[in-house]
Structure formats: C-alpha cells, structure tokens
Design a protein around this motif. Structure first.
Motif, PDB file in Angstrom:
ATOM      1  N   PRO A 522      35.425  41.714  38.193  1.00  0.00           N
ATOM      2  CA  PRO A 522      36.319  42.420  37.321  1.00  0.00           C
ATOM      3  C   PRO A 522      35.383  44.133  36.566  1.00  0.00           C
ATOM      4  O   PRO A 522      33.808  43.730  36.507  1.00  0.00           O
ATOM      5  CB  PRO A 522      36.371  41.889  36.222  1.00  0.00           C
ATOM      6  CG  PRO A 522      36.894  40.862  36.589  1.00  0.00           C
ATOM      7  CD  PRO A 522      35.977  40.418  37.874  1.00  0.00           C
ATOM      8  N   SER A 523      36.015  44.855  36.506  1.00  0.00           N
ATOM      9  CA  SER A 523      34.177  45.857  37.028  1.00  0.00           C
ATOM     10  C   SER A 523      35.047  47.901  35.974  1.00  0.00           C
ATOM     11  O   SER A 523      34.471  48.432  35.739  1.00  0.00           O
ATOM     12  CB  SER A 523      33.970  46.199  37.742  1.00  0.00           C
ATOM     13  OG  SER A 523      34.446  47.060  39.006  1.00  0.00           O
ATOM     14  N   GLY A 524      36.251  47.681  36.625  1.00  0.00           N
ATOM     15  CA  GLY A 524      36.828  48.659  35.773  1.00  0.00           C
ATOM     16  C   GLY A 524      37.326  49.357  36.751  1.00  0.00           C
ATOM     17  O   GLY A 524      37.235  49.726  37.926  1.00  0.00           O
ATOM     18  N   THR A 531      45.323  52.125  34.112  1.00  0.00           N
ATOM     19  CA  THR A 531      45.284  51.060  33.714  1.00  0.00           C
ATOM     20  C   THR A 531      46.321  51.023  33.091  1.00  0.00           C
ATOM     21  O   THR A 531      46.198  51.872  31.869  1.00  0.00           O
ATOM     22  CB  THR A 531      44.257  50.350  34.355  1.00  0.00           C
ATOM     23  OG1 THR A 531      44.036  50.324  32.813  1.00  0.00           O
ATOM     24  CG2 THR A 531      43.820  50.345  34.795  1.00  0.00           C
ATOM     25  N   ARG A 539      42.599  42.296  34.460  1.00  0.00           N
ATOM     26  CA  ARG A 539      41.548  42.562  34.516  1.00  0.00           C
ATOM     27  C   ARG A 539      41.850  43.726  36.019  1.00  0.00           C
ATOM     28  O   ARG A 539      42.590  43.189  36.777  1.00  0.00           O
ATOM     29  CB  ARG A 539      40.231  42.037  34.317  1.00  0.00           C
ATOM     30  CG  ARG A 539      40.484  41.492  33.317  1.00  0.00           C
ATOM     31  CD  ARG A 539      39.240  40.124  33.323  1.00  0.00           C
ATOM     32  NE  ARG A 539      39.397  38.488  34.380  1.00  0.00           N
ATOM     33  CZ  ARG A 539      39.109  38.029  35.202  1.00  0.00           C
ATOM     34  NH1 ARG A 539      37.682  37.973  34.901  1.00  0.00           N
ATOM     35  NH2 ARG A 539      38.666  37.117  35.576  1.00  0.00           N
ATOM     36  N   TYR A 540      40.372  44.835  36.272  1.00  0.00           N
ATOM     37  CA  TYR A 540      40.903  45.674  37.288  1.00  0.00           C
ATOM     38  C   TYR A 540      39.079  46.073  38.400  1.00  0.00           C
ATOM     39  O   TYR A 540      38.329  45.849  37.658  1.00  0.00           O
ATOM     40  CB  TYR A 540      41.479  46.902  36.793  1.00  0.00           C
ATOM     41  CG  TYR A 540      42.562  46.393  36.189  1.00  0.00           C
ATOM     42  CD1 TYR A 540      43.818  46.895  36.365  1.00  0.00           C
ATOM     43  CD2 TYR A 540      42.461  46.909  34.572  1.00  0.00           C
ATOM     44  CE1 TYR A 540      44.726  46.322  35.452  1.00  0.00           C
ATOM     45  CE2 TYR A 540      43.215  47.062  33.701  1.00  0.00           C
ATOM     46  CZ  TYR A 540      45.303  46.917  34.336  1.00  0.00           C
ATOM     47  OH  TYR A 540      46.100  46.517  33.349  1.00  0.00           O
ATOM     48  N   ALA A 541      39.090  45.882  39.371  1.00  0.00           N
ATOM     49  CA  ALA A 541      38.080  46.679  39.327  1.00  0.00           C
ATOM     50  C   ALA A 541      38.018  47.921  40.552  1.00  0.00           C
ATOM     51  O   ALA A 541      40.079  46.967  41.406  1.00  0.00           O
ATOM     52  CB  ALA A 541      37.456  44.976  40.444  1.00  0.00           C
ATOM     53  N   ILE A 549      43.406  43.338  41.105  1.00  0.00           N
ATOM     54  CA  ILE A 549      44.325  43.508  39.782  1.00  0.00           C
ATOM     55  C   ILE A 549      44.162  41.694  39.202  1.00  0.00           C
ATOM     56  O   ILE A 549      44.691  40.754  40.507  1.00  0.00           O
ATOM     57  CB  ILE A 549      45.813  43.986  39.576  1.00  0.00           C
ATOM     58  CG1 ILE A 549      45.669  45.309  40.206  1.00  0.00           C
ATOM     59  CG2 ILE A 549      46.465  43.987  38.143  1.00  0.00           C
ATOM     60  CD1 ILE A 549      46.961  46.020  40.095  1.00  0.00           C
ATOM     61  N   TRP A 550      43.623  41.125  38.350  1.00  0.00           N
ATOM     62  CA  TRP A 550      43.871  40.349  38.032  1.00  0.00           C
ATOM     63  C   TRP A 550      44.619  40.209  36.280  1.00  0.00           C
ATOM     64  O   TRP A 550      45.131  40.724  35.731  1.00  0.00           O
ATOM     65  CB  TRP A 550      42.048  40.050  37.265  1.00  0.00           C
ATOM     66  CG  TRP A 550      41.619  39.010  38.257  1.00  0.00           C
ATOM     67  CD1 TRP A 550      41.484  37.759  38.706  1.00  0.00           C
ATOM     68  CD2 TRP A 550      40.249  40.229  38.693  1.00  0.00           C
ATOM     69  NE1 TRP A 550      39.927  38.607  39.644  1.00  0.00           N
ATOM     70  CE2 TRP A 550      39.633  39.393  39.456  1.00  0.00           C
ATOM     71  CE3 TRP A 550      40.716  41.611  38.080  1.00  0.00           C
ATOM     72  CZ2 TRP A 550      38.731  40.638  39.845  1.00  0.00           C
ATOM     73  CZ3 TRP A 550      39.240  42.170  39.166  1.00  0.00           C
ATOM     74  CH2 TRP A 550      38.449  41.702  39.933  1.00  0.00           C
ATOM     75  N   THR A 703      45.221  36.891  41.660  1.00  0.00           N
ATOM     76  CA  THR A 703      44.683  38.149  41.919  1.00  0.00           C
ATOM     77  C   THR A 703      45.326  39.095  43.609  1.00  0.00           C
ATOM     78  O   THR A 703      45.190  38.253  44.292  1.00  0.00           O
ATOM     79  CB  THR A 703      42.881  37.503  42.646  1.00  0.00           C
ATOM     80  OG1 THR A 703      42.458  36.993  41.107  1.00  0.00           O
ATOM     81  CG2 THR A 703      42.240  38.931  42.915  1.00  0.00           C
TER      82      THR A 703
END
Length: 713
Positions: A522-524, A531, A539-541, A549-550, A703
């Motif tokens: 996850p890091s955005g 989002t 959460r996102y990356a 996407i989590w 995920t």
C-alpha cells in the motif's frame, strides 16, 4: 527349381560379402545411417472428436519440440471419427517468439508429392520430408487449411497451448507469415499427432506414457512446464540428445478404458511402440486406477507386467515411476487404497527385473512429515496434480544414463529455492539459495555459480560463489539476499542461476530458474486518479500503469454496495468504452469481485448511471446494473468460469451499456447488454473496483491487481 534358387541366393550373398571385404572401411557409416532415421521430437495422444460447425478455415498449431534436426515431417490422425477429412494446404515453420500466431520460414508440406491429402476415418497420414533447420527446444508451427465444411475434429483436448483459428469462412492462410487472420483461439490439438526430425544429434526418443499429470494438468499454460518438457530440457545438455514424446491423457488408466480414453494397454501400440525411433518408455500411471477406478494394487501390477512384456518384445526399455500421494484429492483416498499404492510402489522399486529401472516420483514430491500427501512446495492446490515446481521435481528424479538414449549428460545439477519466492518492490531483501549436487561418479572441479537477475535488481552473496572441488555424492549451497528495484513492475519475474564446472575433462553447465512474485505494498495513488470506498479497510497502490486495491465489504450488488475503487472523474464517455485488465485477485472467498465500474458520480451511485463488470475469484463474469436509479445494482448477467488475467470492457451509447470480456485482449466475447435509464447524457466517472464479498468469509480482504486502464470515445 527350389534348390537352384537357394544356390543363387547363397552365391549372391557370398558375392556381396567378398565385395564388402574389398571395400575400404567406413567408420562413420553407422552414424550416418543413424542420422537418416526419423526420430519423434513432439507427440500427443488423440483421444476424442467433436463437430466444430465451421467451413473454409485454417488452424495454426504451435508446439515446442524436444530434439532438433535439419529436416522435418508431421503426422496426422483422424482416429476418433467416422468420416474422412481433407487438408487442402499444410505448412510447417518456426514460431515467431512473442508474436501470437506469426510464423517464420513457413514451408509447404506435401503428402506423397501432393499438397492435398484426405485422411480416412480412423486413418493416419505422414507428410513428405521438408528441409527446415529446427533447433532443439524451439517452437515449430503447423498450419492446416480445411476446404469446404469441416464436419469433425479428432483432437487431444488438454493442449495447455494457445491454438489459433481463422473465423468461419476465413479461407486458406496456411502460408501466411503474420498471424492477423487468426482471430479465434482454443487450447486443443486438432488432428496433429506427431512431429519428427532427422539429421540432428538425437540418438532416439523417450516416450512418456501417462495420465493427466503427464499431460500437464495444473502446470502453467503456454509455458511448456509439463514434466516431459523439463526432461527434454535436461536431455538437451547431453552430447547426444533424445526426443521426448508426451503421450499423457487426462483420466487415463492402465486397467480399463472408456470411450474416447483407451487404456494404457489398449493404446500402447499406437501411442508408444509405433513412435519413430522410440528407445525407452517411462510409465507413470496407476493413480486413477487406484483412486477412483476401483482397481486393486495387484491388478495395476499385472497391467504393468503386461506393458513390460510387450515393450521388451519390441526391444525397448521400460522405466517405471512410482505412484504419487493423493490424500486430500476429493474423497478418493482411503487407508485401503493407500495400502494398494504402497504395494504398487514396492513393485516399481523392486520389480525383479520386470522393469529396467525406476524413477521415484513419490519420494520426489511427498511431504516427509505426512507421506500420504504432497509437500506444499509441489502441490498445485488440488492435492493430486503438481505445480510447475513439482513437474520439475519429477524430471529431476529421472536417472538420465538409465534411459540409455542420450550420452555424456551433465551429472552436477543446480536448483534454486524457495521455489516461488515472494518479494516487495522497495522492500527488504529475500534470501535465495542455490544448491549444487553432484550425482556423478567423478568429482566436479572449478565450480562457479552466478545468479541472473532482472535489470535494476541487486543481490548480496552470503558466501563464496566458487568452489574448488565437489566430490561424487556431495552437495553445497550458495545464498544471496535479493532485492528488486524500487520501480520493478508487480507480477512474475524470472530469477536464474548458472553453474559451470569441469568434469571428465570437459567444461559443463547447468541452469535453473524460478518465478519470483513481486507484490505491491500500500502506497496510495497519484493524480489525476482518485479513490473512493464504502468500507473502512480500503487501501491502494499505484506503480506507473499498475494499480492495486485492498478491499473488504460484504457485497457489491443488491442490498449492499461495499467496495473500494480507484477512478478518474469524467472518464466514462457518453459514447465510447472503458477497458481494464485484472491481472490477479487473491486473499478472499470465491465470490470476491474485481473489475470496472462507471457512474454519473462514483462517490454517490444514487446519482445514476451505475454499472459494474467484474470477474469473480471463482464464479466467472458478473455484469450488474442499476435499473431504477436508486444506487443499487439490481440486474445481473454473466457466469461461466473465472480466468486471470482478464480483459474487461464496458461500452456505452447513451443509456445503453454492453459488457465484453477477453482472455487476450484480441478476441472479445459479448457478455450482455442492459439499459441504465438514469445515465446522464454527459460523461461520468469510471474506474477499477474490488469487493471481498466477505459475508460468508468474515473479516477477509481481497487484493486485486490491475495492469491496464483506459477509456476511449
């Protein structure tokens, strides 16, 4: 008169003998004669037929050969049909790596000097020789054009290889170098039953007679990771190589057959003994007989003995393979059946001369702590079929000199562990170990080991990568701490190891590789992406064009709308389409969903235009829309089987939405169409969406990984 004929024959024989004695010696005559034999380099066992309902089509079949040669021919069968089939034009060429159905150097194939051949029902045909330099372990492509209506196809259905077809009425494209005309795909081998070579270094062929495990079930498609493929790779390093022919059929048994799946005994002549220049047979069957087939251990052993008798009558060697563990595969395992498996394996290990040797596949993959089961590192997940690593373990368990085909094979092997390492881009390093084992009778000296990494990766060795001497029966290890580059793409990356050494006066080489998975953390996301979520655990990356996407959530349709999304405002055109590719979805229940979503406003679906197209983890495609503008997805279409990666597309024309899906991004299937009356006349939001659907799996998070997202007007 009979006496005169005998005298004439005797005189002719004596004359030939005297003439032979007067000629100078020709020490290479035997070798030259050997190179003129046809040797099987690829084969498959046809076992079923179907009506394709098509006309004027061409099929393009890529196959990975084992041994190489300077000339090639193909063999066709029409064995499981009641009508003849006509091939109007056939070619063979080399595969154009990474370019779909493209071919380089296509050569026309004749049959008895004619370009057209009709194969009768139940019959076979072999092409004439064509000059084509075929490297060992290369891709060869066979193209067949069928004039008129194609009424039936005799096939091997588990190809694990993309086969390309022209559309109905597509015509003759057998001679094309490009693959543009081949817009349909499947994964069965039609009519083609063998590819043979001559003029190479192969001293003969090894035939692998087996069931679904030999056929490659659960190995990676389009990657040639069946255990016979790995065996061919090992043999290719020998001074004289061998063809490896895969005669596995899913569900096959020794003791009994069915319609479309003849037993090993019934098909022994066709699939094994008749193979060109066959020298050795590896028999790996019995698990189907013992598990669901109702056979006893004694019946399986009797069948093996009968196969051995017939193989030896034809002058071939027979290597037996032990039956693998299968506890946990459905409800088929019992204590009594396990006793029968052990009985069969005891016979294979000590057959009293019935077999010429054995490969202990059971020992290669079983769990040392629970030997009735696969070890986790080798299990595909169904507890019967091995994964790619298990397939490699089978090939490693075969004693190459015992095959008595190839000569001067490397005896020191290098293998990497863990078998499927997991790393994180920008994260801490992961330990990777190379184990070198000398199975030979002489020492290996000046041993050098090198790790091959993708660009931008680093590796710190924990010890020396050079060794002066590795004695017979000895092993040694080299360990590195491997770190991927910070911008490494998520997904699978190949890590390779190369070990060179001197043995018996020669510099030898062995290699291995494993698939390392680089996972997102996850890091955005970066602008212009935004989002939105209806759960607290989202959460996102983002990594360039990749997104993760989590998400949790109880559902994405009906009475719930719990999801997480990465989206672009205004990316859903009023007339156009939105496309994304779902690479993988892990970590949740079977109903978890990942795909694309559109709406007038994705942060507030009750403002209208809401539609979602997802691939569920196990239950196929799901196309859902909001029919009344209340923000709930209340219509559904889809189903089928799930696959990843999956291309998904939502096309829109005003209030009319159409859903499409594709396995390759080329050939698209329409899933369904629906009207969404609340869709505004302008552009809306579009993005990638995921939901764990954890109503029945509380607390689970899915995920979802995407590697492509776009919209077009």
């Amino acid at each position: 008169m009979l006496g005169h004929r005998r005298l004439a024959v005797l005189a002719a024989a004596m004359g030939a003998l005297v003439a032979g004695l007067l000629l100078p010696a020709a020490p290479t005559a035997v070798a030259a004669q050997q190179t003129q034999k046809w040797t099987g380099t690829w084969a498959t066992a046809q076992h079923a037929a179907y009506d394709p309902g098509t006309s004027e089509v061409t099929v393009r079949i890529p196959v990975r050969v084992s041994a190489g040669g300077s000339s090639v021919r193909i063999r066709l069968t029409n064995g499981f049909t009641t009508e003849p089939v006509t091939i109007g034009h056939a070619t063979v060429g080399l595969g154009d790596s990474g370019n779909g159905g493209a071919v380089t150097k296509p050569r026309r194939l004749d049959f008895g000097g004619k370009s057209e051949v009709t194969v009768p029902a139940g019959g076979e045909a072999a092409s004439d020789q064509v000059r084509l330099s075929v490297p060992a372990r290369s891709s060869v492509v066979v193209s067949l054009y069928f004039p008129g209506r194609l009424t039936h196809i005799s096939q091997h259905w588990m190809g694990l290889q993309t086969v390309y077809w022209t559309p109905d009425g597509g015509g003759d494209h057998a001679g094309d170098t490009a693959g543009a005309a081949f817009t349909r795909t499947d994964s069965t081998f039609p009519f083609l039953t063998g590819v043979d070579v001559r003029g190479g270094s192969a001293a003969g062929a090894v035939v692998t007679l087996g069931d679904s495990i030999t056929d490659g079930a659960s190995s990676t498609s389009n990657a040639d990771r069946r255990w016979p493929d790995y065996l061919a790779a090992r043999l290719s390093a020998c001074s004289t190589t061998a063809g490896v022919l895969n005669e596995g059929i899913s569900g096959n048994r020794i003791t009994a057959g069915t319609d479309g799946n003849p037993s090993a005994l019934e098909r022994l002549e066709r699939d094994v003994l008749a193979q060109p220049n066959a020298r050795t047979v590896v028999l790996f069957e019995g698990v189907n007989d013992l598990s669901w087939g109702g056979a006893t251990g004694d019946q399986v052993i009797d069948g093996m003995k009968e196969i051995a008798r017939r193989v030896h009558e034809r002058g071939l060697r027979l290597i037996g393979a032990t039956v693998v563990p299968y506890r946990g595969w459905g409800d088929w395992w019992t204590e009594a059946k396990e006793a029968d498996r052990q009985k069969v394996n005891s016979f294979v290990r000590d057959s009293g001369g019935v077999l010429d040797g054995y490969a202990d596949f059971d020992r290669a993959v079983r769990d040392p702590d629970e030997p009735t089961r696969y070890a986790a590192a080798f299990d595909s997940g169904d507890h019967l079929h091995p994964n790619d690593t298990g397939m490699k373990a089978f090939a490693d368990a075969i004693d190459l000199p015992g095959l008595r085909v190839a000569r001067d094979c490397p005896s020191t092997r290098v293998r990497l562990t863990p078998y499927r390492p997991s790393l994180q881009a920008g994260g801490q390093g992961t330990r990777i170990t190379a184990t070198l084992t000398n199975d030979g009778r002489t020492a290996a000296t000046d041993v050098r080991t090198r790790l091959d990494l993708p660009a931008g990766w680093s590796a710190e060795p924990a010890g020396g990568a050079q060794l002066r001497v590795l004695g017979p029966g000895e092993s040694t290890t080299v360990t590195w701490t491997v770190t991927p580059g910070s911008d490494t793409a998520w997904g699978t990356h190949s890590l390779g190891v190369r070990s060179s050494y001197r043995q018996s006066g020669k510099r030898r080489l062995d290699t291995d590789e494993v698939d390392a998975t680089v996972a997102p953390a996850p890091s955005g996301v970066q602008a212009p992406y935004l989002t939105t979520a209806t759960t607290d655990d989202a959460r996102y990356a983002q990594n360039g064009g990749q997104f993760a996407i989590w998400a949790g959530g109880q559902d994405l349709s009906g009475w719930k709308d719990e999801k997480a999304a990465v989206y672009l405002p205004g990316a859903a055109p009023s007339s156009g389409s939105v496309t994304a590719r779902v690479v993988a979805q892990t970590g949740s229940g079977p109903s978890a969903k990942a795909g694309i979503a559109v709406a007038n406003d994705l942060t507030a679906p009750d403002k209208g235009g809401y539609a979602v197209l997802t691939m569920s983890a196990q239950f196929g495609l799901e196309f859902m829309t909001d029919s009344d503008g209340d923000g709930r997805l209340d219509t559904w279409a889809g189903g089928g089987s799930s696959y990843h990666p999956a291309w998904l597309r939502l096309a829109r024309e005003g209030a009319a939405y159409t859903a499409y899906a594709s396995a390759d991004g080329i050939v698209w299937q329409q899933i369904a169409a629906a009207t969404v009356p609340s869709a505004s006349g302008g552009e809306g939001d579009a993005g990638m969406v995921a939901s764990a659907v954890n109503l029945n799996y509380p607390g689970q998070t899915t995920t979802a990984v995407f590697d492509s997202f776009s919209s077009t007007k």
